[in-house]
Design an enzyme around this catalytic site. Structure first.
Site, short mmCIF file in Angstrom:
data_model
loop_
_atom_site.label_atom_id
_atom_site.label_comp_id
_atom_site.label_asym_id
_atom_site.label_seq_id
_atom_site.Cartn_x
_atom_site.Cartn_y
_atom_site.Cartn_z
N ASP B 130 40.19 44.00 42.66
CA ASP B 130 40.01 44.98 41.60
C ASP B 130 38.54 45.41 41.56
O ASP B 130 37.69 44.66 41.10
CB ASP B 130 40.42 44.40 40.24
CG ASP B 130 41.92 44.17 40.13
OD1 ASP B 130 42.58 43.99 41.18
OD2 ASP B 130 42.45 44.18 39.00
N LYS B 193 43.36 51.89 38.20
CA LYS B 193 43.39 51.00 37.04
C LYS B 193 42.46 51.58 35.98
O LYS B 193 41.41 52.13 36.31
CB LYS B 193 42.94 49.61 37.49
CG LYS B 193 42.77 48.57 36.41
CD LYS B 193 42.43 47.20 37.03
CE LYS B 193 41.98 46.21 35.96
NZ LYS B 193 41.56 44.91 36.53
N LYS B 229 47.70 50.57 37.05
CA LYS B 229 47.47 49.37 36.24
C LYS B 229 46.64 49.71 35.01
O LYS B 229 45.42 49.85 35.11
CB LYS B 229 46.77 48.29 37.08
CG LYS B 229 46.44 47.02 36.29
CD LYS B 229 45.80 45.94 37.18
CE LYS B 229 45.29 44.77 36.35
NZ LYS B 229 44.60 43.76 37.18
#
Lengths: 479, 293, 290
Positions: B130, B193, B229
Site C-alpha cells: 500500500d 485506495k 479500497k
C-alpha cells in the site's frame, strides 16, 4: 452470491385508511347530499382502498358558503400573527403524522415510499412553515400596495403530488387571509382528507378550509360559482384553458400551473456522470408524473453516444416495482387512463420511427407499471417532443451549437422549466437567461423549496407559487 | 494523456443519498456482512505496534469471531518492519500480508528510499503493497512525477499487488480525486485506495463513488479490472453495506469479491460480527462477547 | 390682397416596424372637428395590419429585452424629449379632436412626465422585484423578465392615456402593438416621436382602427403573450378574455386601475418571474455526512 434486494415494504396498515371518507365542510366531515360515493384504488395492485363522498353541486355551494362566512367572520378579524400560528400548528402536525401520510400517499398514488417519505411529506410541512411566517409580514412583501386578502379561493389540484399540491395551495392562501375550498383529484383524495383531519385537529376555525371530493363536475361547479374571488388550478394545459375560458368576463382572479415539456440540455463540457444523474432525477422522479419533468433531453452531438450509454447503464440500476418497498425507485403509474396514454405515446414514437429503449426489468404482474423508457433519434417535429407525456419516457435529440440548443429548447408551446449542464459559468448564464421557462435548473434538476417561486411562461400557465412571489397570487394589491 | 474530468459535487451527493436510502435486509444482508468480513484488510499502523500486537491481529484475521461462523479477513496490513511477523503468523492461510511502504503516511522521502522500502517489504513476504502518492507534487501540478513514481514502485513490487493511496482528504476537490485515480490507474495500480487513515476526512461515499467511476470507465475502455479500497472511517456494518451497494450499482457483481474490493479498517470487523451475531440470535448482543483486537 | 395660401395637409397612416404604411385594406376613418369639418383621414387597420404589427413586435422583442435597462431608460427619456419638442402640435391635434385647450396641454405634459417616470424605472425595477431565495445547498434567485408581445387597447385619454399604458409595458422590455380607436391623429404624431427617439423598429407599433373589428384578432393571436385592456363594454371584455385562453394569454383588465398615475406595479404586471437554481459545491469534507 447474488446481489438481489430482499423485499423491504412499509406496512400498508400504517396508512390507517378508513373505510369511508366524507366531505370536509365547515369543520365537519359530512356525507355528500344524496349519499353518492366513489372508490379510490391502489394503482399498484388495483385494490380498493376506500369509499369517498362524491360532492354534489349543493355540497360545493355549501362549502363555498362556509368559506365565505368563515372569511367574513372569524378569519378576517384575526391578526396575521394568529393566523400564522395556526399554520405553524398544521406544519407540526404534518410532521408528527409524516409516516402515515407518506404510506397513504404511496398507496393511493403509486409513488415510491422513498419519495413520499423523503420529499412529498416533508416538503408539504415545509410549505406551511414557510408561509406561516409571512402571515403577519405581508406589508413588507408589497410596499405601498396595501395588500389585502381576496376572499374565498377555490383550489383544484392534480393527482401527481396530492398532499404537496394541497399544501402549496392552502398555505399561502391562508397566510394571506383567504379562506379555501380545495378539490383534490378524484384519483388521489386520501391525503387531502387526512390533511383535513389535521386541520380539524388543529382547531382551525370551521369553514376556513373545506375539502370537496369528486370528479370534474365538482371542479366545474367551483369554477362557475359566483362566490370564489379566485381560482387556483394546477393540472393539464387543456383544462387550464377551459377554466380560463370559463372565468372570461368575470373579475375572478386566476392562477394556472399547467403542463410542461422541459428541455434538459447537456453540453460537451458538462460533468457528464453527474448530468446522467440529473437526467435520471429529471425524468424518472415520480414516474415522470411531474409537470416540470426534464422530458426532452438535448445532447451535444460530440458526447451524445457515450452519454446515452452511461444513461442506459444507470437506468439498469433503477428498481421498478412495489411503491411501498423502500428500494423502489419507480413505482406505479398513477391511474389506468394515464397508463394507456403513456403506452399510446410510446407507440406513437415507434410509429414515427424512433428507437425505443426500455430497461430489461421485470415488471409486477398486477397494477400499472411502465419500465423507464428512452425514445432515441427524436426530432423537433416528433409528437413525443412537442406533447407532454407525463410518464417515465424521455425523448432524446442532439444539437451542435449552444444557439441551436436554446432554439430547440424554446421551440414548444410550453415554458415551465428547463435544465442545463455545463462546467462553464458564463455559458450557463447565457443559456439560463435565454430559456423561456419559469424555473431553470443549472447543474441540478427537479429541486424544490417553499422559498423558491415556481410557475410557467407561455402555455404552462401564469402566476407563481412559492417564495415571496407566491403571495401575489393570494392578495389584492392596490395598483 | 490524462483528461481532466469535471465533476459536479451536488449531483454526486444526490446519488449517494439514493444509495444510503437503499434498504438491505434478509439473505442479502447476511451474505453482504459475511462478504464484508472477507474483504477487510485488518490494519494496525501505529507507532506503538509490536510483534505481540501484530500476532494477535493475525489471529483475529484468521478467526474474526468465536461466536459466529465467519470467513477469515482478506489481509493484514502492517508497517514494513512487521511484515515478517505477520507472514509467519499467517502461513498456509488465505489471509494475505499487506505492507504500507513509500514513507507512509506522508510519502515525503526520495524515490530511491521508497523503492528500497517496497523491495524489502516484498522480500520479507508481503503480497500486497500500500503506497502513498506524493500529494505535494500532485497539488503542484507535477503529474508526470506522480505517475512515474507510481510506475517505479509498481516495478519494485514485482509480483506483489500495488494499492495506491491517494489520500483524498488532502486533495481538496472531487476533480482532484478523479484525476489522481486516473493517474494511478494509468501508472499500473492494481488497486486505488482512498486514505492512510491518518488524515481527516478519510474514506467517504462520495469520494469512493468518484474513484469507482474512474475504475468503471477504465474497464469499459481497456477491459482491465482495477480494485478499490476505501480506508479509514468505516466502522459500522451499515456503512459497509452502503459501500457494497455502491460498488454493485457502479461496477456490478464482478467487483464484489475480495480480489477487487477491500475495506481498510480496524474496528469494522467487530461491528460486522456483532450484526451477524444479532441476525443469528434474533436479539441484541453483548459487546463483551466480541474480541477487542 | 393676395389669395390665402393653401395649407399642406398631413396624411395619417399606420406605424408598423418603424415605417408608416397605409392601411392594408386602403380604408380610412374620417376624423372631423366639432363642427363636422373633415380634418384628416386616418388609416383604418385591418387584421392583416395587426398580423404585420405583431410580427414586427415579435422580431424586435429579443433585441429590446436584451438591451440594458440603462439603455432602455435613455431611449424612453429620448422619447419624452421628442414629445416635448412636438408639444404644441400634439396639443393642437388634441384640440381639433375635441379637447379643451388647457386640458390638451396638461395632457401632453402629463404624458411627458409619465415617460420620464418609467424611464427611471428601466434599470431599477428588477432590483425591487428580484430575490435571492434562501435554499440550502444551491444558489437560487428569481428575477423579472418581459413576457413578449403585448397587445394594448388604448384608453380614451388623449396622449396621456396612450403613454400611461404603453410606457410600463415597454420599460420592462416587452414590445407592443398599441391599438388606438380614439385620437388617431395624436396616435400617429406620437408614432413620429417614437420613430425619432432611437427606439428600434418594431418595439412599438401603432394601429389606428376600430376596436370592434380588431379585438377578436388581438385576443386570439397566438404570438401575443399578454393583453392590456383598458375599457370597453362587458361583452368585448368577455369575448377577449375567452379568446385569450387559446394560448393562455395573460389578460390584464385595467378598467378599474388608476393607470394615469404611474406605478411600479403597472410595470411588473407585464413581467414573468424566472427562478434559476445553480448547484453550489460544498467541498470534499461534506462527504463525511454520509
Amino acid at each position: 452470491m447474488d446481489f438481489k434486494f430482499a423485499p423491504a415494504p412499509e406496512s400498508a396498515d400504517i396508512a390507517d385508511i378508513k373505510a369511508t371518507y366524507g366531505l370536509f365542510i365547515d369543520g365537519k366531515f359530512v356525507k355528500a347530499t344524496g349519499g353518492k360515493t366513489f372508490t379510490t384504488y391502489n394503482p399498484a395492485n388495483s385494490k380498493h382502498l376506500a369509499k369517498i363522498a362524491d360532492a354534489s353541486a349543493a355540497d360545493t355551494v355549501k362549502a363555498l358558503k362556509a368559506a365565505q362566512s368563515a372569511g367574513q367572520g372569524v378569519w378576517k378579524k384575526m391578526s396575521g400573527a394568529e393566523r400564522g400560528k395556526y399554520l405553524f400548528r398544521i406544519a407540526r402536525m404534518i410532521q408528527e403524522r409524516a409516516r402515515e401520510l407518506a404510506v397513504a400517499e404511496s398507496l393511493d398514488g403509486g409513488k415510491p415510499i422513498r419519495e413520499s417519505r423523503d420529499f412529498d411529506v416533508p416538503m408539504a410541512a415545509a410549505h406551511f412553515f414557510y408561509y406561516a411566517g409571512w402571515a403577519d409580514k405581508l406589508e413588507y412583501a408589497f410596499p405601498g400596495a396595501n395588500p389585502a386578502p381576496l376572499g374565498v379561493v377555490a383550489q383544484i389540484v392534480p393527482w401527481n403530488f396530492p398532499l404537496l399540491m394541497a399544501a402549496w395551495k392552502i398555505a399561502p392562501a391562508l397566510a394571506c387571509g383567504n379562506t379555501v375550498v380545495l378539490k383534490p383529484a378524484e384519483q388521489t383524495s386520501l391525503t387531502a382528507l387526512k390533511l383535513a383531519e389535521i386541520i380539524q385537529d388543529c382547531d382551525l376555525p370551521p369553514g376556513v378550509v373545506n375539502v370537496v371530493t369528486g370528479g370534474p363536475e365538482v371542479g366545474k361547479s367551483l369554477v362557475n360559482s359566483d362566490i370564489p374571488a379566485k381560482i387556483a388550478f394546477t393540472g393539464s394545459t387543456e383544462v387550464g384553458k377551459y377554466i380560463q375560458k370559463q372565468v372570461a368576463g368575470t373579475d375572478k382572479h386566476l392562477t394556472l400551473e399547467l403542463g410542461g415539456k422541459a428541455a434538459h440540455i447537456v453540453l460537451e463540457d458538462a460533468a457528464l456522470n453527474q448530468a446522467v444523474e440529473g437526467v435520471v432525477n429529471g425524468i424518472f422522479f415520480n414516474q415522470g408524473h411531474v409537470c416540470c419533468a426534464g422530458s426532452r433531453l438535448l445532447l451535444q452531438e460530440s458526447i451524445a453516444d457515450g452519454f446515452i450509454e452511461k444513461l442506459k447503464k444507470r437506468m439498469r440500476t433503477l428498481v421498478v416495482g412495489d411503491p411501498l418497498d423502500k428500494n423502489t425507485d419507480i413505482g406505479a403509474i398513477n391511474n389506468k387512463e394515464q397508463f394507456k396514454r403513456i403506452q399510446h405515446f410510446i407507440n406513437s414514437g415507434k410509429e414515427e420511427g424512433l428507437t425505443v429503449f426500455q430497461c430489461p426489468t421485470k415488471l409486477p404482474d398486477n397494477g400499472y407499471f411502465i419500465a423507464p423508457t428512452l425514445l432515441l433519434n427524436a426530432a423537433q417535429s416528433s409528437r413525443v417532443v412537442q406533447e407532454e407525456i407525463f410518464g417515465p419516457v424521455l425523448s432524446i435529440q442532439t444539437f451542435r451549437t449552444v444557439d441551436e440548443a436554446i432554439e430547440k429548447a424554446n421551440n414548444v408551446s410550453y415554458g415551465l422549466s428547463a435544465g442545463v449542464w455545463s462546467e462553464k459559468g458564463s455559458r450557463i448564464f447565457n443559456i439560463t437567461r435565454q430559456l423561456n421557462a419559469g424555473v431553470v435548473w443549472a447543474n441540478t434538476y427537479n429541486k424544490f423549496d417553499p422559498a423558491s417561486p415556481f410557475g410557467g411562461y407561455k402555455e404552462s400557465g401564469f402566476g407563481r407559487e412559492g417564495g415571496v412571489h407566491g403571495l401575489h397570487a393570494y392578495l389584492k394589491i392596490n395598483i | 494523456m490524462i483528461k481532466w474530468v469535471p465533476i459536479d459535487q451536488s449531483a454526486v451527493d444526490d446519488r449517494i443519498a439514493r444509495i444510503t436510502a437503499r434498504s438491505i435486509k434478509g439473505a442479502l444482508k447476511t451474505d453482504l456482512l459475511k462478504l464484508a468480513v472477507s474483504m477487510t484488510d485488518l490494519t494496525t499502523l501505529e507507532g506503538k505496534d509490536t510483534a505481540g500486537k501484530v500476532m494477535q491481529l493475525c489471529r483475529k484475521a484468521l478467526q474474526p469471531s468465536s461466536l459466529v461462523s465467519v470467513p477469515p479477513v482478506a489481509a493484514v496490513c502492517v508497517y514494513p518492519s512487521h511484515v515478517k511477523t505477520a507472514v509467519q503468523a499467517l502461513t498456509h492461510s488465505s489471509v494475505k500480508v499487506a505492507s504500507v511502504a513509500t514513507g507512509f503516511p506522508s510519502g515525503n522521502t526520495s524515490l530511491k528510499i521508497k523503492c528500497d522500502e517496497t523491495k524489502r517489504a516484498v522480500g520479507d513476504g508481503a503480497q500486497e503493497v500500500d503506497m502513498v502518492i506524493s500529494r505535494g507534487k500532485f497539488l503542484a501540478g507535477e503529474y508526470a512525477y506522480v505517475t512515474d513514481e507510481i510506475a517505479a514502485i509498481k516495478n519494485a513490487c514485482g509480483r506483489a499487488r500495488l494499492k495506491v493511496i491517494l489520500e483524498t482528504g488532502e486533495l481538496g476537490t472531487l476533480e482532484h480525486v478523479r484525476l489522481a485515480s486516473d493517474l494511478a490507474i494509468a501508472a499500473g495500480a492494481d488497486f486505488i485506495k482512498t486514505s492512510t487513515g491518518k488524515i481527516q476526512p478519510a474514506a467517504t461515499l462520495p469520494v469512493t463513488f468518484v474513484m469507482l467511476e474512474a475504475i468503471a470507465e477504465h474497464y469499459d475502455k481497456t477491459g482491465r479490472q482495477v480494485g478499490m479500497k476505501p480506508a479509514g472511517g468505516i466502522s459500522t456494518s451499515k456503512q459497509a453495506l452502503h459501500y457494497l451497494t455502491l460498488v454493485y450499482e457502479v461496477l456490478g457483481q464482478r467487483w464484489l469479491t475480495n480480489e477487487w474490493f477491500r475495506f481498510g479498517a480496524s474496528s469494522l470487523v467487530n461491528d460486522l460480527v456483532l450484526q451477524m451475531h444479532k441476525q443469528q440470535l434474533g436479539t441484541y448482543y453483548n459487546r463483551d462477547k466480541i474480541s477487542i483486537d | 390682397m393676395t389669395a390665402a395660401r393653401i395649407e399642406v395637409l398631413k396624411t395619417y397612416k399606420l406605424f408598423i416596424n418603424g415605417q408608416f404604411p397605409r392601411a392594408e385594406s386602403g380604408r380610412v376613418m374620417s376624423v372631423r372637428d366639432s363642427k363636422g369639418k373633415l380634418i384628416a383621414n386616418a388609416g383604418k387597420a385591418s387584421r392583416k395590419d395587426l398580423r404585420e404589427a405583431v410580427s414586427a413586435a415579435r422580431t424586435a422583442f429579443s433585441g429590446w429585452m436584451n438591451k440594458s435597462g440603462y439603455n432602455r431608460g435613455q431611449i424612453l427619456y429620448r422619447l419624452a424629449e421628442m414629445i416635448a419638442t412636438k408639444k404644441l402640435q400634439l396639443a393642437e391635434e388634441l384640440i381639433s379632436q375635441g379637447f379643451q385647450r388647457t386640458k390638451a396641454l396638461q395632457n401632453i405634459e402629463a404624458a411627458i412626465d409619465v415617460l420620464v417616470y418609467y424611464s427611471g424605472w428601466c434599470d431599477k425595477y428588477n432590483q425591487v422585484v428580484s430575490t435571492i431565495n434562501p435554499v440550502a445547498g444551491v444558489h437560487n434567485f428569481s428575477s423579472a423578465e418581459p413576457q413578449g408581445v403585448v397587445g394594448i387597447v388604448a384608453p380614451k385619454e388623449g396622449l396621456l392615456g396612450m403613454v400611461a399604458v404603453l410606457a410600463p409595458v415597454i420599460a420592462g422590455g416587452n414590445t407592443a402593438v398599441l391599438v388606438c380607436e380614439y385620437f388617431p391623429l395624436t396616435a400617429i404624431t406620437f408614432a413620429e416621436c417614437i420613430a425619432t427617439s432611437d427606439m428600434s423598429a418594431g418595439v412599438v407599433n401603432i394601429l389606428t382602427g376600430e376596436l370592434k373589428e380588431l379585438h377578436p384578432h388581438i385576443a386570439s393571436h397566438q404570438e401575443i403573450q399578454a393583453v392590456l385592456f383598458t375599457g370597453g363594454d362587458a361583452a368585448t371584455k368577455k369575448s377577449m378574455m375567452s379568446a385569450a385562453s387559446a394560448n393562455v394569454k395573460r389578460f390584464n383588465d385595467w378598467s378599474r386601475v388608476r393607470y394615469l398615475s404611474p406605478k411600479l406595479y403597472h410595470l411588473t404586471a407585464f413581467q414573468e418571474i424566472k427562478t434559476t437554481w445553480h448547484s453550489v459545491e460544498s467541498g470534499i469534507t461534506s462527504g463525511q455526512k454520509y
